[in-house]
Design a protein around this motif. Structure first.
Motif, PDB file in Angstrom:
ATOM      1  N   ILE A 151     -39.665 102.637  12.680  1.00 57.14           N
ATOM      2  CA  ILE A 151     -41.052 102.863  12.230  1.00 57.14           C
ATOM      3  C   ILE A 151     -41.180 102.530  10.738  1.00 57.14           C
ATOM      4  O   ILE A 151     -42.043 101.756  10.320  1.00 57.14           O
ATOM      5  N   GLY A 152     -40.281 103.099   9.933  1.00 54.31           N
ATOM      6  CA  GLY A 152     -40.317 102.859   8.481  1.00 54.31           C
ATOM      7  C   GLY A 152     -40.112 101.396   8.150  1.00 54.31           C
ATOM      8  O   GLY A 152     -40.818 100.829   7.313  1.00 54.31           O
ATOM      9  N   LEU A 161     -49.883 102.662  13.710  1.00 55.51           N
ATOM     10  CA  LEU A 161     -48.938 103.691  13.259  1.00 55.51           C
ATOM     11  C   LEU A 161     -48.887 104.842  14.271  1.00 55.51           C
ATOM     12  O   LEU A 161     -47.812 105.364  14.587  1.00 55.51           O
ATOM     13  N   GLY A 162     -50.071 105.207  14.792  1.00 48.74           N
ATOM     14  CA  GLY A 162     -50.142 106.272  15.799  1.00 48.74           C
ATOM     15  C   GLY A 162     -49.344 105.918  17.043  1.00 48.74           C
ATOM     16  O   GLY A 162     -48.600 106.760  17.565  1.00 48.74           O
ATOM     17  N   VAL A 163     -49.461 104.667  17.490  1.00 40.72           N
ATOM     18  CA  VAL A 163     -48.714 104.236  18.684  1.00 40.72           C
ATOM     19  C   VAL A 163     -47.213 104.254  18.395  1.00 40.72           C
ATOM     20  O   VAL A 163     -46.416 104.675  19.244  1.00 40.72           O
ATOM     21  N   LEU A 164     -46.824 103.830  17.193  1.00 37.13           N
ATOM     22  CA  LEU A 164     -45.392 103.835  16.842  1.00 37.13           C
ATOM     23  C   LEU A 164     -44.838 105.260  16.824  1.00 37.13           C
ATOM     24  O   LEU A 164     -43.711 105.496  17.269  1.00 37.13           O
ATOM     25  N   ILE A 165     -45.638 106.207  16.324  1.00 36.36           N
ATOM     26  CA  ILE A 165     -45.182 107.609  16.307  1.00 36.36           C
ATOM     27  C   ILE A 165     -45.074 108.134  17.746  1.00 36.36           C
ATOM     28  O   ILE A 165     -44.116 108.828  18.096  1.00 36.36           O
ATOM     29  N   LEU A 166     -46.042 107.763  18.581  1.00 38.20           N
ATOM     30  CA  LEU A 166     -45.974 108.137  20.002  1.00 38.20           C
ATOM     31  C   LEU A 166     -44.696 107.581  20.638  1.00 38.20           C
ATOM     32  O   LEU A 166     -43.987 108.300  21.358  1.00 38.20           O
ATOM     33  N   LEU A 167     -44.396 106.328  20.324  1.00 40.44           N
ATOM     34  CA  LEU A 167     -43.199 105.709  20.890  1.00 40.44           C
ATOM     35  C   LEU A 167     -41.919 106.367  20.353  1.00 40.44           C
ATOM     36  O   LEU A 167     -40.920 106.437  21.063  1.00 40.44           O
TER      37      LEU A 167
END
Lengths: 197, 75
Positions: free
Chosen positions: B58-59, A20-26
């Protein structure tokens, strides 16, 4: 007891915090590139002739960059294969795929660097107007991301050599794969936008 | 009471008279036929779509992963 229970819940979670952290970074990276592409669109559509008349004699190396694009896409495929092999617990093949991916990433950067040297020699620099500025900022920003991905991959390779990954525990490979594939997927968009628009 | 009402109507009328009938929202893209205005327009559209795309991806991936995990648990 509580800590052990917490660790069990974290291990059984289908979507890890690291992922999830990597996705938010992306997500943040996407906004950065959206801003840069937005600026490029303003300048590109604002000029009737592109490249501007001041740089009409400069031809961007489309063919070499096209081949380079192919190399980067292959590296995305090998990175995905690396993830597949560790999911099947084939640690030895994981190392080969990771090394091959890293070599392709480095080759991409070397070819990009040699292109830049040629273009600077022809007079296209960051200070030579809107054309040079948008070109170097967009392509350079992506190259910095590829460099970051290569460094990340080097750490993952070291960890794989130390035997830190298995079919159960491979979050490091998974997050690195997500980042690598993002960088690979972004490049064709930038390539067609900057070299063909 | 009447004085207050007249004063309010006068001030309101004055404000309506002073305010222009048409407004130009942005000096950069007031004329959409110009190339630079079209550039700004496309750029704004592109950047406006990005947050929705990012949050959607993301979601969507979190939702899909959890749904798949739940389906695997049931079977």
């Amino acid at each position: 007891m509580m800590v052990q229970r917490g660790m069990e819940i974290a291990e059984n979670r289908p979507f890890s915090n690291a992922k999830l952290g990597v996705l938010i970074l992306l997500g943040a990276e996407t906004m950065l590139f959206a801003g840069l592409i937005g600026a490029f669109l303003v300048y590109r559509m604002g000029n009737v002739t592109w490249p501007p008349l001041s740089h009409a004699d400069i031809q961007l190396p489309r063919l070499v960059t096209g081949i380079n694009t192919g190399l980067l896409i292959i590296s995305g495929f090998t990175m995905f294969q690396a993830l597949r092999t560790i999911q099947l617990d084939k640690v030895k093949y994981l190392r080969y795929y990771l090394l091959f991916t890293g070599a392709l990433g480095l080759l991409f950067l070397v070819i990009q660097g040699s292109e830049w040297i040629q273009l600077i020699g022809k007079g296209l620099t960051l200070q030579s107007g809107v054309y040079g500025a948008t070109f170097y900022v967009l392509i350079g920003c992506h190259a910095v991301h590829v460099l970051g991905a290569v460094v990340w991959l080097a750490i993952v390779i070291c960890m794989s050599w130390a035997g830190r990954f298995s079919s159960v525990n491979h979050t490091g490979v998974e997050t690195c794969t997500i980042y690598w594939i993002y960088v690979v997927a972004l490049w064709p968009i930038l390539y067609f936008l900057v070299y063909f628009a | 009471m009447l004085q207050k009402m007249v004063l309010t109507i006068l001030i309101t009328t004055l404000i309506i008279v002073i305010l222009p009938l048409t407004l130009e929202a942005c000096p950069s893209c007031k004329n959409l036929n110009e190339p630079i205005a079209r550039g700004f327009n496309w750029s704004v559209m592109f950047m406006m779509a990005m947050p929705f795309t990012v949050f959607g991806i993301i979601g969507g991936s979190v939702f899909y992963t959890y749904r798949r995990a739940n389906r695997d648990l049931k079977t």
